[in-house]
Structures are given as C-alpha cells and as structure tokens.
Design a protein around this motif. Sequence first.
Motif, PDB file in Angstrom:
ATOM      1  N   SER A 423       0.837  -1.198   0.000  1.00  0.00           N
ATOM      2  CA  SER A 423       0.000   0.000   0.000  1.00  0.00           C
ATOM      3  C   SER A 423       0.872   1.249   0.000  1.00  0.00           C
ATOM      4  O   SER A 423       2.062   1.196   0.305  1.00  0.00           O
ATOM      5  N   ASP A 424       0.260   2.374  -0.345  1.00  0.00           N
ATOM      6  CA  ASP A 424       1.007   3.637  -0.381  1.00  0.00           C
ATOM      7  C   ASP A 424       1.579   4.011   0.984  1.00  0.00           C
ATOM      8  O   ASP A 424       2.737   4.467   1.060  1.00  0.00           O
ATOM      9  N   MET A 427       4.662   1.889   1.477  1.00  0.00           N
ATOM     10  CA  MET A 427       5.754   2.320   0.601  1.00  0.00           C
ATOM     11  C   MET A 427       6.427   3.576   1.143  1.00  0.00           C
ATOM     12  O   MET A 427       7.668   3.685   1.135  1.00  0.00           O
ATOM     13  N   ARG A 428       5.630   4.514   1.623  1.00  0.00           N
ATOM     14  CA  ARG A 428       6.217   5.736   2.191  1.00  0.00           C
ATOM     15  C   ARG A 428       7.016   5.427   3.456  1.00  0.00           C
ATOM     16  O   ARG A 428       8.090   5.997   3.679  1.00  0.00           O
ATOM     17  N   ARG A 452       9.254   3.168  -9.178  1.00  0.00           N
ATOM     18  CA  ARG A 452       8.693   2.420  -8.046  1.00  0.00           C
ATOM     19  C   ARG A 452       8.640   3.248  -6.772  1.00  0.00           C
ATOM     20  O   ARG A 452       7.908   2.913  -5.841  1.00  0.00           O
ATOM     21  N   PRO A 454       7.701   6.370  -4.310  1.00  0.00           N
ATOM     22  CA  PRO A 454       6.586   7.326  -4.198  1.00  0.00           C
ATOM     23  C   PRO A 454       7.001   8.702  -4.701  1.00  0.00           C
ATOM     24  O   PRO A 454       8.189   9.042  -4.761  1.00  0.00           O
ATOM     25  N   GLN A 456       6.644  11.632  -3.352  1.00  0.00           N
ATOM     26  CA  GLN A 456       7.310  12.455  -2.338  1.00  0.00           C
ATOM     27  C   GLN A 456       8.801  12.118  -2.243  1.00  0.00           C
ATOM     28  O   GLN A 456       9.645  13.005  -2.066  1.00  0.00           O
TER      29      GLN A 456
END
Length: 577
Positions: A423-424, A427-428, A452, A454, A456
């Motif tokens: 999920s995002d 990943m962050r 791949r 994010p 940010q």
Amino acid sequence: MLFQWVFRDVPTDITVEVDGEAFSLHKFPLVSRSERIRKLVAEQRNFNESKIVLLSIPGGAEAFELSAKFCYGVNFEITAANVAQLCCVANYLEMTEAHSKNNLGSQAEVYLESIVCKDLQMCVEVLRQCENLLPLADDLKIVTQCIDAIASKACVEQIASSFSRLEYSSSGRLHMSKQTKCEGDWWIEDLSVLSIDLYQRVITAMKCRGVRPESIGASLVNYAQKELVKKSSILNQSTLPRVDLVSGAYGHERYIIETIVSLIPVEKHAVSVAFLFGVLRSAMMLDCTVACRLDLERRIGSQLDLATLDDLLIPSFHHAGDTLFDVDTVMRILVNFSQQGDSDEDMDDLSLFESDGPPPSQTALSKVSKLVDTYLAEIAPDANLKFNKFIAVAETLPAYARSNHDGLYLAVDSYLKAHQCLSDPDMRKLCKLIDFQKLSQETGSQAAQNERLPLQSIVQVLYHEQLRLRDALFCSHPDDEQKHMHQSWRISSGALSAAMSPRDNYASLRRENRELKLELVRLRMRLNDLEKEHVCMKKNMEKSISRSFMYSLSKKIGKFSIFAHNSLWGSSSPSKL
C-alpha cells in the motif's frame, strides 16, 4: 583353554570362567597373588577340583589373561595400552601389597606415575583405554592423574614455546615474534581422539592451568571438525527432515555441540566467527537447547564486524511456508551487536558469556551496516518476507552507523520490486528508511528516475540533487567572480573535467541546474494538480450525496402531500352527494 605358559607337567586343578571363556589353571599361583581368588577357592567344597566364575571383570578375558601371566611369573611388557586394564583388574582381584609383595597393582601404579604421567601422548592413550573401564578407572584416580598431567604438560610446552619466540628487535628491545601457529600447540591433534566427556574434563583442567584461549579455541575447532564433519557430516546436512533431527538419532551430536559451546573461552576472537556460525547452524538443525543457541548468538554479536554475507544467510529450518532464510536469528545477533557496552542487569546471571565490553567502534558499525544492507538486498526478493520484519532488520542499527545509504536504497528498491502489492502508506514508510542526502550522485540520479518510488521520495531526491549541483556550482565558480562573494570556495579536484575548460564546465552545470529546476517545477505542478483533483472529487462527492439526499427527501414529501390530498378529497365528497 590351556595356554603355553601354563605348567604342562602338573595337571590343572581349577577352572576360571571369564565372559564365557574358560581358563584351566592351577590354584597355587593364583591364590598366592589374588586375595579374591583365595576367598572364592576357600568357599569351594571340593578342594581337589573347583570352578569359579568371575563376573563383570574390568578388561574382560584379555585383562584376566595378563593378570594370570603375572601370577605364573611370565614376563610381559606393561604399556600405555594395558596399564589402565592392569590397574583395574588388580583392584578387582585384590592383587595388592597387603596380600603379596611386589604385586600387580603396585607395579602398574609405579609405571603409571613414573612413565605415563611424564608423556602427554601416553596419557591420552591411557585415557582412551579408560573409556571402557569407567567408573572404576575414575575411582582409582587413573583418569584424574592423566588429566592433570596433560594440562600441566600443555601449559609447560606453551611457556617453553613462548620463550623460544622471544627475540631482539633492531632497536635492541625484546619482543615476541609472530607465528601463525604456536609450536607448543602440537597436542591439539592428540586430544581429538578422546570421548566428549573426557575431552571436556581435559579442556576444563587446561583453563584452570592458564592455557591460552586461542590454543583452547583451536583445539575446540579441531575436535568439532573431527567429531561432527568427519563422522556424521552433520554440519553439511541442510536438507535432513526435521522429524529425524528432533528424534534420538542425533542425540550424541546434539550433546557434542552443547558441550563444545560451553567450553568456548569467554575471550573474544578465541574462535573465528565463521566457526561460531557453523556451530549455530548445527545447533538450530539439531534443536539444541535455547540457552546454547542464545550463547552462540551473543558470541557472534561481539565480533559481527568480521562476518561475511554467507555467514548471515542461515537457512530456515522451520515450516515450508516461512522465509527462505532465518531472519529472526539474524535480528537477535544484530541486537546483541548494537547493545554492546550497555548494562547487563536484565540478562541472566547464569550466562556463560556477557557482552559487557566497550560499545562497537565507528569502523565496526560501518562494516556491519554495509553487511546488513547487503543482507537485506539478498533476502528482499523472498515473497514470504514480511514488511514489518524487513523494517525491523533495517532499523536495528543506529542512524549514525550508515555514512552512505546506497546499499540501503538498493535493498529497499529490491523489496519494492518483489512486493508490488504494498500500500502507499507502507511504501512511504519503507522509503523513510533512506536518507536521500546520503546517496551518491550516481545512485541519486538513478533514484530520481525510479518509478517504483513514491512521488514524495522522488521530490526529495531531486531537491538534494539540486543542492548538490548548487554546491558544485559554487566550487567551480571562476576566480575573478569569487572576489565579489562573501565566502571563499575551494575548487575540488574532481569538480572540473580534464577535457572541459572551467567556463564550459560552468555552463554545463548551469544547464543541468535549469533542467532540474524545470523538472522540480513540473513535479510540483503535478502534485498541485493532484491535490486540486482530490479536492474537486471530494466536493463532487459531497454534492452528489447532498443531491441524492434532497431528491429522496423531496420524493418522500411528495408522496406525503399526495396522500394528504387524497384524504381531504375523500372527506369532502359526501357533502356533495
């Protein structure tokens, strides 16, 4: 059975049975030397011909034959191979000085003290013979004498070899020359033939006598290789069924490993870290005690900076659905490494090894951080590797341990590539492990184009790349323009290319800076557009919800008004009629 050394012209008058083997002998020679046989003969009713049975005689028929030869006055040689048997059989048959002068027991004891105890190899041979004579050989102090003699001899040999290594330097100072293997450690190979119980007693005695930890460690490594690798090849069997290992089939190997671990000196570097990892694998495979495995993990943690990637790749011996490698064990090892120098109040007081040394140096931290990043990159493609476990391994070391985050970035990128269903938020969280400011220029350029990552994270990479280019611009600024600046900048040796002039290099850097700024602006605009779209979608959803609500409400109100109108119409119709 009638032997050649028995008097043939005199008929035998006694039969002695030992382990099913019968000896036809004469009473007088036996009774004159053995108090036990004299008592047994005296109990016989028929004095002319009798038979006695000797049960559980130490050394069996072979030892009794030697004692019978001694009774008949037949000469034979007392050696290291039979002196333990002679001492035990003399005690069993009561062939003591109280019964007869210069008896077998006293002569065997004299040979043991004056000959055997002065030679280390003979002591080892006697101990081997004592393995089949326990516990009687232990009660007669034969084992203790040989063990003390071995420990004393090894200590003396070590001291003598240390003196032989003393030499004068060119400045006239006395120092000890370095050798890969000490000449006083020739006994290491001899001890490998002993059983694990006697070997344990010998090594314990050597520790008490002050033998060097390195010599004891070398002996343990040699003994482990002989007992485990050569005999059963247990260190190389990584595909054995766990049910066979847990059963009693490998109980002896399990006991050997636990004993060897308990004998490892507490001093660091007494044994190599590769040996510790090998023993740990065997301990896990054979399901040794938890205390044994934790002790090995603490020892490995104290010298983890000497380990390699192959050492850390410990196969998982659990269920098939688990990870390919044992990550939990590596995590505990890393915790032990990081906690060096911390207080050990919460640790078990009965622990044989405590990591109470100084905290790891920055050099050791740097080596271990590179090793951990390489390990993470190796295990990242495992589909069964959990997200939280990957994070936990990466965060085990302190933040200041990594001076460069290239290895950690490659590990994170490998994990993102193998686990595309993250999920995002995950990943962050994963990318927060990376300090993009500590990436090299090459790795930073690669990260800026990595789809791949994010959005940010890519913005952070571009921001730090812009800062790096700005610093490079300041470093490569011409000398005539530096006079008007508030600070003086040095031109780094790698900033200018040998094939470009300073002006061309300056222009090239300016172009790259403008391109990066444009890319950063485009990303910011895209980010703003995404935020606006998100706000618009939210407003549209609110409007649609409110419209549907108003529509349903008006529909219900309409139904209610129709119902009221019909009721009023029904009430007024009778008056018209």
